[in-house]
Enzyme design. Structure first.
Site, PDB file in Angstrom:
ATOM      1  N   GLY A  72      14.220 101.724 -40.319  1.00 45.97           N
ATOM      2  CA  GLY A  72      14.916 102.807 -39.619  1.00 45.97           C
ATOM      3  C   GLY A  72      14.347 103.110 -38.247  1.00 45.97           C
ATOM      4  O   GLY A  72      14.649 104.136 -37.646  1.00 45.97           O
ATOM      5  N   LYS A  73      13.512 102.216 -37.738  1.00 39.16           N
ATOM      6  CA  LYS A  73      12.920 102.450 -36.417  1.00 39.16           C
ATOM      7  C   LYS A  73      13.930 102.123 -35.311  1.00 39.16           C
ATOM      8  O   LYS A  73      13.859 102.666 -34.222  1.00 39.16           O
ATOM      9  CB  LYS A  73      11.649 101.612 -36.259  1.00 39.16           C
ATOM     10  CG  LYS A  73      10.539 102.060 -37.226  1.00 39.16           C
ATOM     11  CD  LYS A  73       9.374 101.062 -37.291  1.00 39.16           C
ATOM     12  CE  LYS A  73       8.281 101.546 -38.241  1.00 39.16           C
ATOM     13  NZ  LYS A  73       7.207 100.538 -38.407  1.00 39.16           N
ATOM     14  N   TYR A  74      14.825 101.212 -35.606  1.00 36.92           N
ATOM     15  CA  TYR A  74      15.930 100.888 -34.713  1.00 36.92           C
ATOM     16  C   TYR A  74      17.220 101.056 -35.502  1.00 36.92           C
ATOM     17  O   TYR A  74      17.235 100.838 -36.726  1.00 36.92           O
ATOM     18  CB  TYR A  74      15.803  99.456 -34.171  1.00 36.92           C
ATOM     19  CG  TYR A  74      14.657  99.338 -33.198  1.00 36.92           C
ATOM     20  CD1 TYR A  74      14.866  99.468 -31.829  1.00 36.92           C
ATOM     21  CD2 TYR A  74      13.350  99.169 -33.650  1.00 36.92           C
ATOM     22  CE1 TYR A  74      13.803  99.413 -30.935  1.00 36.92           C
ATOM     23  CE2 TYR A  74      12.282  99.123 -32.768  1.00 36.92           C
ATOM     24  CZ  TYR A  74      12.515  99.243 -31.408  1.00 36.92           C
ATOM     25  OH  TYR A  74      11.462  99.204 -30.539  1.00 36.92           O
ATOM     26  N   TYR A  98      15.950 103.768 -32.455  1.00 30.62           N
ATOM     27  CA  TYR A  98      16.217 103.371 -31.079  1.00 30.62           C
ATOM     28  C   TYR A  98      17.483 102.518 -31.033  1.00 30.62           C
ATOM     29  O   TYR A  98      17.763 101.754 -31.958  1.00 30.62           O
ATOM     30  CB  TYR A  98      15.049 102.563 -30.514  1.00 30.62           C
ATOM     31  CG  TYR A  98      13.801 103.370 -30.273  1.00 30.62           C
ATOM     32  CD1 TYR A  98      13.647 104.111 -29.104  1.00 30.62           C
ATOM     33  CD2 TYR A  98      12.768 103.398 -31.204  1.00 30.62           C
ATOM     34  CE1 TYR A  98      12.490 104.851 -28.872  1.00 30.62           C
ATOM     35  CE2 TYR A  98      11.615 104.140 -30.982  1.00 30.62           C
ATOM     36  CZ  TYR A  98      11.485 104.867 -29.821  1.00 30.62           C
ATOM     37  OH  TYR A  98      10.351 105.591 -29.596  1.00 30.62           O
TER      38      TYR A  98
END
Lengths: 329, 329, 329, 329
Positions: free
Chosen positions: C296-298, C268
């Site tokens: 790695g989510k953002y 994101y």
């Protein structure tokens, strides 16, 4: 691109807490150091604290806020003082008056309940501190006992004194075991920067009105006195319980010494902090030790650990672990 | 006017924590019962927990949220299961996959640091959980190992199963010590109500895409299965770590049983809750057990205690005290 | 020695909040940006949120936990959906069933009190959510209404469906204004990863037992469906209310897409998070967005702000400010 | 069996927050009263506060802790004082010195960042308060300006004064708008019970060392002075920002007046409290107003509301709403 190999991050595996291998409280803390989160912080706190208290060159300052004595933590402080593991106390007035309540009423605090009708408690004149009850009667008895000591200590009605000197004199005139008496005996100063904010101050006003005493407290004098103590030691550490005025008052001494060019030393080098406040609201009680470094209150190389935990859990565990490591128990 | 005498409020004095009298962790907890605040709650928690786990008539449900396994708390769960002190686990998917990571990589979590450059960690493919590091590589190795077991268990690619049955089969095919294998061996069901919210679910999707598996999870089936277990016991208790879905899923079974007229029993009778959330925001994680009573999730006479403390401190202390009281250690 | 001039740190003065210059809620937020602490964060949140919702290229995912609908926040969600400011909802089951309660009972939640006798509430069959009351009767009425819709939608008793598809069908068959009906109308998917943890799931079990329905929910299917949506957009953002399963489920999609090599996009790029949890306990609800970057989510360049505040304060203020900035009101 | 009908609990439905109907900040607060959780508390706070400040018979005491001025909240206090909505301030020393910094440096606080290298900040002599920067230079300039005023006020070097009288004299000699100058002009006393805990005290020590001043502060005198003010009013209320010494010092006046038999009035009758601390740790900052009733600090019929929210969000919203209701803006 990565500019350091993974190995530099992955140096040590978590070592799961193995209950079968635990014998002592110290074992718990040693184990938790290789776990995560606040457990790890509590584990690391023992190392920092042990280092602080076992070196003669390090001045260890205990800052005390929160209702520690009503919650039964006073005897832990006594033990620390009696073993000379703490060199200076900076406290709220509340903990001092509660110490006096306990010594003069043979423990004047009761196991209470946080889920009660406070209006009914008030009708009974029982003061509530979360789940601890403190009957007004314990306060009244204490008020009378303190007055007896004051009459004994001071020949004149007009008293001009620093708060720490006043508390020392009180302690010297208490024969039974309590924080004030042990501190006085072991020459450990107790600083109460916000003396006027406590039942003790209210008692002093009662004495003023009823017995014509006139108390003048030299509150700046205690800052200077604390500065003199700081200067005698090479290194310094804090054991911070809670936050509030005691924490900041103990910390501001380094910016002061810097301002008046009295010292090369730049800030405390060690700290164990037990706190429940968070840093999100910008308040001093919750601010990180790192933030305090920007002010010069802690040195850039300081070793510190903050444990986010109610002190009535963290402190008994930590001090038990410390006494086990020191072979006192 | 007071309608009950002061004596009814002032029944027991605080008994200050005396470090000199402490030998064991159990001693710490016994002492704290007569202190105040969260220390007292932790002390009382041992009594409630001991009562729960030592009675054969009480079903003890452990609800598990928060990253307990990465923080080194997994071995504590193993010990509780191995001694049959817990009858049912309701967990997040995360704790299950982390248990699998640890068993397949000989502990795949590392002592890390919360004050790091997360962008750099990402470049190294190291996942951070506060101060614990979990390299992506540990996940990848685990993904492969789970696939091997799945291939062994299931002859067909289309799998229709409850999450608890799936986890049991996984556990039966793991020879090394871990939560899943001990639970399977001791016939302790592990319910994961939000299975799709975890790396384990992501792995299952990878298997679907690469190996053409098709997983159908009967999520309502697990509720019925849990209901059947509940009905077999006279009394029930919860040991709640954190809150979230596991807490509520375990608690909602009583309103369900009431709705379908299957049971006279009205709610859990015992609970030890370790939490960091507060009730002020109305969220389920922080709500009081008392609030849960209004829903019929706990009986009106239930005995419960909530300890506001990070579980990585409270749980090891509590379980060590329990094992000492049970003479296991 | 300093290696950058002071000027680089001291670029902008605090601009004290001047109440005399405030006309609108948007003015409050614009002003707070130049103040400190959580006020500043709330002020900055409007900019990030405005940017997210006003760009057609950014997919905005609302994650919803906590009892938002009982607390009267449901109509805000309706307004956001109706204006197409949100593209995807990921929610707890609770908020869905509470939305259904409100639409079928013309608001079935009541202004209550957090300081009550929960045993008495239980005798009245009134469920308490902090200071909100939800009578069991509202649930029972809702249970019947949902069944009517299910009978209408499904011709067969055996239903194999993803949770989001099921909720869409429900929404399509509700004529009155509510989250589900507006979402269905505007083609905004509602994902409920932990569907089995809610009164809605209990209702489904009642239908199974009484009406012989058999529900199979394809919980992995919804992950794939969400992935397909993600892939259609260049940029992505989250508006996170609380934490829990909804937050993580929404975030884990990027690690999955990376694992299955389906996407170049790395996380994101925008986030507004409203939270009450702290990061100290290592739990996902309180973890920082920065921590999520290590997974790695953002993306490493993501623009995000976290506001530590009960959502029943922050959300209405923020959305009012947004609607004023968008000239909707 | 139920002994009161359901209707007594279910008197008013939640009225969901409808953003389309909001025009002003006051509208937000009026709406939130019929929602839940902290939003409702904030909504109710406006009613209590409005009632307090708009009655001439009610003494309104503002207690101020936390770094309100650095966070840009000082101008709000100015506006409240200027409109005579507050009758007494009890503050930390920090907020006083920060007010002086802002008036003497034309705002000496800067928009900073909480995610910085504090060691580097220290090298630049920039003090950090969460995300606000305060360069040491601002302090030094302020130190000089205060000294000029002191030289002007006091002809003699030996100064015997109450803290509130000292602050009043300072305020009288500041021509520009600030908390101290407006308070002095409007005859609103500022009590700082822990004066020795602040940069202001450090400045006074500097003057003592460099200019031979000798300051004696009559800290008990301020308690008496506050008591005299209390006695002049029929009813009393508190607006509590944070907790700490200011909150308790303001509250302890009623137990004192009771002890010295000077008053019939039993405690404050109104309170709005904005807090971030919880009650779980037994500390005064987080204790409930109800707990304070057991001490006689609040009357049994007092009307109070506590809002769990960072003051940098709650205070600007609340005061904007108040000024709108009062038609000031």
């Amino acid at each position: 691109m990565p500019n350091m190999p993974n190995d530099d991050f992955l140096t040590e595996k978590i070592s799961p807490f193995n209950v079968y291998q635990i014998k002592s409280v110290e074992d718990v803390l040693k184990s938790l150091k290789y776990c995560g989160f606040q457990g790890r912080n509590l584990g690391k706190a023992l190392d920092v604290l042990y280092n602080m208290v076992s070196s003669k060159n390090i001045l260890t300052v205990l800052t005390l806020s929160g209702a520690m004595v009503p919650a039964g933590m006073g005897e832990i402080i006594c033990a620390l003082l009696e073993r000379n593991l703490i060199d200076v106390i900076v406290s709220t007035g509340a903990n001092v008056i509660h110490d006096l309540v306990d010594v003069f009423t043979d423990v004047g605090h009761y196991v209470g309940n946080s889920n009660v009708d406070d209006n009914e408690l008030y009708r009974h004149r029982i003061n509530r501190i979360y789940d601890v009850f403190l009957p007004e009667e314990s306060y009244l008895k204490t008020e009378k006992e303190i007055l007896l000591i004051i009459k004994k200590i001071f020949q004149e009605k007009s008293i001009d004194i620093t708060p720490s000197e006043f508390l020392k004199k009180l302690g010297e005139n208490i024969s039974k075991r309590c924080i004030l008496s042990i501190a006085a005996k072991n020459n450990i100063p107790i600083f109460v920067p916000a003396l006027s904010d406590s039942e003790l101050a209210l008692d002093l006003i009662v004495y003023s009105l009823k017995e014509d005493y006139e108390f003048k407290f030299d509150i700046l004098g205690d800052i200077m006195k604390f500065g003199e103590i700081i200067k005698k030691f090479e290194e310094h550490g804090t054991l911070i319980i809670g936050g509030g005025v005691p924490r900041n008052w103990a910390q501001q001494i380094f910016p002061l010494l810097d301002q008046i060019k009295k010292m090369k030393t730049k800030g405390y080098k060690y700290s164990v902090r037990i706190h429940t406040a968070t840093e999100y609201d910008g308040g001093l009680s919750g601010c990180t030790i790192s933030e305090s470094k920007s002010w010069g209150k802690y040195s850039s190389e300081s070793k510190y650990v903050s444990v986010w935990c109610d002190a009535t859990i963290a402190l008994p565990i930590l001090v038990t672990g410390l006494f086990q490591r020191l072979k006192i128990i």
